[in-house]
Design a protein around this motif. Structure first.
Motif, PDB file in Angstrom:
ATOM      1  N   THR A   1     -87.811 -12.773 -28.557  1.00  0.00           N
ATOM      2  CA  THR A   1     -86.695 -13.723 -28.520  1.00  0.00           C
ATOM      3  C   THR A   1     -86.338 -14.092 -27.085  1.00  0.00           C
ATOM      4  N   PHE A   2     -86.299 -13.096 -26.211  1.00  0.00           N
ATOM      5  CA  PHE A   2     -86.034 -13.366 -24.795  1.00  0.00           C
ATOM      6  C   PHE A   2     -87.098 -14.308 -24.218  1.00  0.00           C
ATOM      7  N   ALA A   3     -88.366 -14.005 -24.518  1.00  0.00           N
ATOM      8  CA  ALA A   3     -89.460 -14.818 -23.982  1.00  0.00           C
ATOM      9  C   ALA A   3     -89.386 -16.244 -24.514  1.00  0.00           C
ATOM     10  N   TYR A   4     -89.163 -16.382 -25.823  1.00  0.00           N
ATOM     11  CA  TYR A   4     -89.073 -17.716 -26.427  1.00  0.00           C
ATOM     12  C   TYR A   4     -87.921 -18.515 -25.827  1.00  0.00           C
TER      13      TYR A   4
ATOM     14  N   ARG B   1     -91.944 -19.944 -11.976  1.00  0.00           N
ATOM     15  CA  ARG B   1     -90.846 -20.182 -12.923  1.00  0.00           C
ATOM     16  C   ARG B   1     -91.138 -19.571 -14.290  1.00  0.00           C
ATOM     17  N   MET B   2     -92.415 -19.452 -14.614  1.00  0.00           N
ATOM     18  CA  MET B   2     -92.816 -18.999 -15.940  1.00  0.00           C
ATOM     19  C   MET B   2     -93.191 -17.514 -15.971  1.00  0.00           C
ATOM     20  N   LYS B   3     -93.279 -16.872 -14.814  1.00  0.00           N
ATOM     21  CA  LYS B   3     -93.841 -15.522 -14.770  1.00  0.00           C
ATOM     22  C   LYS B   3     -92.998 -14.487 -15.505  1.00  0.00           C
ATOM     23  N   THR B   4     -91.688 -14.573 -15.393  1.00  0.00           N
ATOM     24  CA  THR B   4     -90.847 -13.595 -16.086  1.00  0.00           C
ATOM     25  C   THR B   4     -90.978 -13.743 -17.595  1.00  0.00           C
ATOM     26  N   ALA B   5     -90.968 -14.981 -18.072  1.00  0.00           N
ATOM     27  CA  ALA B   5     -91.134 -15.221 -19.511  1.00  0.00           C
ATOM     28  C   ALA B   5     -92.489 -14.708 -19.987  1.00  0.00           C
ATOM     29  N   PHE B   6     -93.528 -14.971 -19.209  1.00  0.00           N
ATOM     30  CA  PHE B   6     -94.871 -14.510 -19.575  1.00  0.00           C
ATOM     31  C   PHE B   6     -94.929 -12.983 -19.601  1.00  0.00           C
ATOM     32  N   PHE B   7     -94.296 -12.349 -18.621  1.00  0.00           N
ATOM     33  CA  PHE B   7     -94.290 -10.889 -18.546  1.00  0.00           C
ATOM     34  C   PHE B   7     -93.590 -10.285 -19.760  1.00  0.00           C
ATOM     35  N   ILE B   8     -92.441 -10.842 -20.115  1.00  0.00           N
ATOM     36  CA  ILE B   8     -91.689 -10.322 -21.263  1.00  0.00           C
ATOM     37  C   ILE B   8     -92.479 -10.522 -22.551  1.00  0.00           C
ATOM     38  N   PHE B   9     -93.110 -11.680 -22.690  1.00  0.00           N
ATOM     39  CA  PHE B   9     -93.925 -11.940 -23.882  1.00  0.00           C
ATOM     40  C   PHE B   9     -95.099 -10.967 -23.952  1.00  0.00           C
TER      41      PHE B   9
END
Length: 599
Positions: A511-514, A485-493
């Motif tokens: 901003t996307f990651a946050y 669930r967190m991998k896309t956010a982590f990748f973008i960050f």
């Protein structure tokens, strides 16, 4: 137990305590070798008892031949039983020799019976020659290939993992863990009764069945010592502990039998000491039934798997998330076995192709199985980080070459790529795809908004976080799905942190990651502890952006709150003190900001 001691209560105790122990119960309902190995262990011990009680030479001859056949047959299932066989066989031969019943002809017949038990191994070269199986292990069409499989060399002969060395250090810790596990699995009372059987056998007045008791005790000691030497996994890790403890069922069976014999010995000893011949048999039955009932009561809830579809759901989610015609490079037991079962046995997603990364490094894998992987081009006979011709003339290829010749396919990796081959980085990037990742050409432009849309609802996963035992595969599957669930956010960050992009794009990525981190954190009350740290760092980065519409006080509060939640639960993080110092500084900034707002 009943045959040796005449005690039905002792037999029920031995069978019940072992059968309803957690490990035996759990693995009796799993498609693994251990339940059949338990059957063979019990069969060999029963034949040993029958042999000892046999009254005629003809009966002993018959039982010894049957035992020899069962010894060979048991080796077709699980190698660890050889440690019991090497104890039983010399003992039987010695007992026959003592009675002058061991002739060369009889010895030859025993050998033939043993070889007859090994006949199922003939299936391996036949199956390998026909090569119809879509999934197999090894090439047994040659003697060397057969021997490699027979000795389990690719895993490590008599080891749990192939370290490249035969010798490992003896581990007292494994012995200690095994003793603790015996107490947990069989109960302290059962261990005490097993000890009673051994001690009573040492008494000069007790000679009945003495050889068998010492044999079973010797089998237990040989197995435990040998396994403590060969168990080359780090048992401080729960998952590895779960792998190791399965092999202790074989020793638990011997302890359970000794416990039954110990209970049977207590009655005559107690009767002689207390003169209570009527009361003690009742107590014998009562104690046996009580211990068995206690086992059932203690382990039923943990062993009730009637509603456990965790690994099945894990595999179904992964397969369902793949686009049509995808190639999935598998790695590890969990995704490999679970996805292969659904794909090959239940026919799920016949349009995709499963390729095992680890197996591609073996010289037999592609020659045997490439024809069962249609639509995939293999530019050689084996995967190797350095492509070209090996000294023996074998053409090998690396991952970059494999991707290049299969560029017409969408390629995914589950879970992770082989660390030894980084050639893919020349022309490809890994983009998150739930638990898996997609290999994308480096020239492809990453659109964070579109990728969030594609990966937001990949899976339908409803299991609560942390509800499974850490040593179980269910826990591994659940952890993977939650972290997905967190991998896309982590990748973008991470992209915002490391990519060479404009300041405007960097701000967009942060901003996307946050936003994604915040959405995920607020959607789940209980989640992996690292989410707190990731979200806190994302909030801290947003503080420096001075984005319009972002409340600085809220960002500071969230940063402090989630850093503190993280360090509270992650006490072993080496950065813990640094985080606490940062939190102290952020608290001061928050106080200053609040004072400024009041003024």
């Amino acid at each position: 137990v009943c045959r040796l001691s005449g005690s039905y209560a002792g037999g029920i105790l031995a069978a019940g305590v072992f059968s309803f122990s957690r490990l035996t119960w759990q693995w009796s309902i799993a498609a693994e070798v251990f339940s059949l190995n338990n059957l063979f262990v019990g069969l060999l011990m029963a034949l040993t008892a029958h042999f000892e009680e046999a009254s005629t030479a003809k009966e002993r001859s018959k039982i010894s031949k049957l035992g020899a056949f069962c010894c060979g047959l048991s080796l077709c299932n699980q190698h660890t039983i050889v440690l019991y066989i090497v104890c039983i066989v010399p003992w039987v031969l010695f007992r026959l020799f003592q009675r002058r019943e061991l002739s060369p002809g009889h010895l030859l017949k025993l050998g033939l019976c043993f070889l007859a038990g090994l006949l199922p191994y003939l299936y391996l070269p036949a199956s390998s020659y026909l090569n119809r199986a879509r999934w197999t292990w090894g090439d047994q069409t040659t003697f060397q290939g057969f021997l490699t499989h027979f000795l389990r060399e690719e895993y490590g002969t008599f080891s749990l993992v192939n370290t490249g060395h035969f010798l490992t250090d003896f581990s007292p810790e494994v012995m200690l863990f095994q003793l603790m596990q015996m107490k947990s699995e069989l109960s302290l009372a059962a261990l005490s009764l097993a000890l009673m059987a051994c001690l009573s056998a040492a008494l000069p007045t007790e000679r009945k069945n003495l050889p068998v008791i010492w044999l079973f005790t010797g089998m237990l000691c040989v197995y435990s010592l040998f396994f403590a030497w060969r168990a080359n996994l780090d048992i401080t890790k729960p998952l590895f502990m779960g792998v190791v403890e399965r092999f202790w069922m074989q020793s638990n069976a011997a302890v359970a039998v000794l416990a039954g014999l110990g209970l049977a010995r207590l009655v005559p000893l107690g009767s002689a000491a207390l003169d209570a011949r009527r009361v003690l048999p009742c107590l014998e039955w009562l104690s046996a039934l009580a211990l068995v009932a206690c086992q059932i009561w203690t382990n039923y809830s943990a062993c009730d798997q009637s509603s456990n579809y965790v690994v099945d759901n894990f595999a179904r989610n992964l397969l369902s998330s793949m686009p049509a015609g995808a190639v999935v490079l598998l790695r590890g037991d969990l995704p490999g076995n679970a996805l292969r079962y659904l794909h090959y046995c239940e026919g799920m997603r016949p349009d995709i192709t499963l390729v095992d990364q680890e197996m591609m490094t073996y010289e037999w894998y592609l020659p045997k199985l490439a024809k069962h992987l249609p639509g995939i081009h293999f530019p050689g006979k084996r995967w190797n980080p350095v492509e070209g011709l090996l000294p023996d003339g074998t053409l090998v290829f690396n991952l970059h070459r494999f991707l290049k010749v299969n560029k017409h396919k969408e390629v995914f990796v589950c879970i992770g790529l082989h660390e030894g081959d980084s050639t893919w980085k020349k022309s490809y990037s890994l983009w998150p795809w739930g638990t898996c990742e997609k290999l994308v050409p480096s020239e492809a432009v990453f659109d964070p908004g579109e990728w969030i849309r594609l990966t937001r609802n990949l899976y339908n996963w409803t299991e609560d976080y942390g509800r499974f035992q850490p040593s179980s595969w269910e826990a591994v599957a659940n952890e993977e799905m939650w972290q997905a669930r967190m991998k896309t956010a982590f990748f973008i960050f991470d992209l915002a942190e490391t990519a060479s992009v404009t300041a405007e794009m960097k701000s967009r990525l942060y901003t996307f990651a946050y936003t994604l981190y915040k959405e995920i954190i607020n959607s789940h009350a209980k989640h992996p502890v690292n989410w707190h740290k990731n979200y806190a760092i994302a909030c801290e980065r947003m503080l420096h952006l001075q984005e319009v519409g972002m409340d600085q006080e809220t960002l500071l509060s969230e940063t402090v709150k989630h850093f503190l939640l993280y360090v509270e639960r992650a006490e072993d993080d080496p950065q813990r003190q640094d985080i606490l110092r940062a939190v102290k500084h952020l608290k001061k900034e928050l106080q200053v900001l609040r004072r400024m707002k009041k003024e």
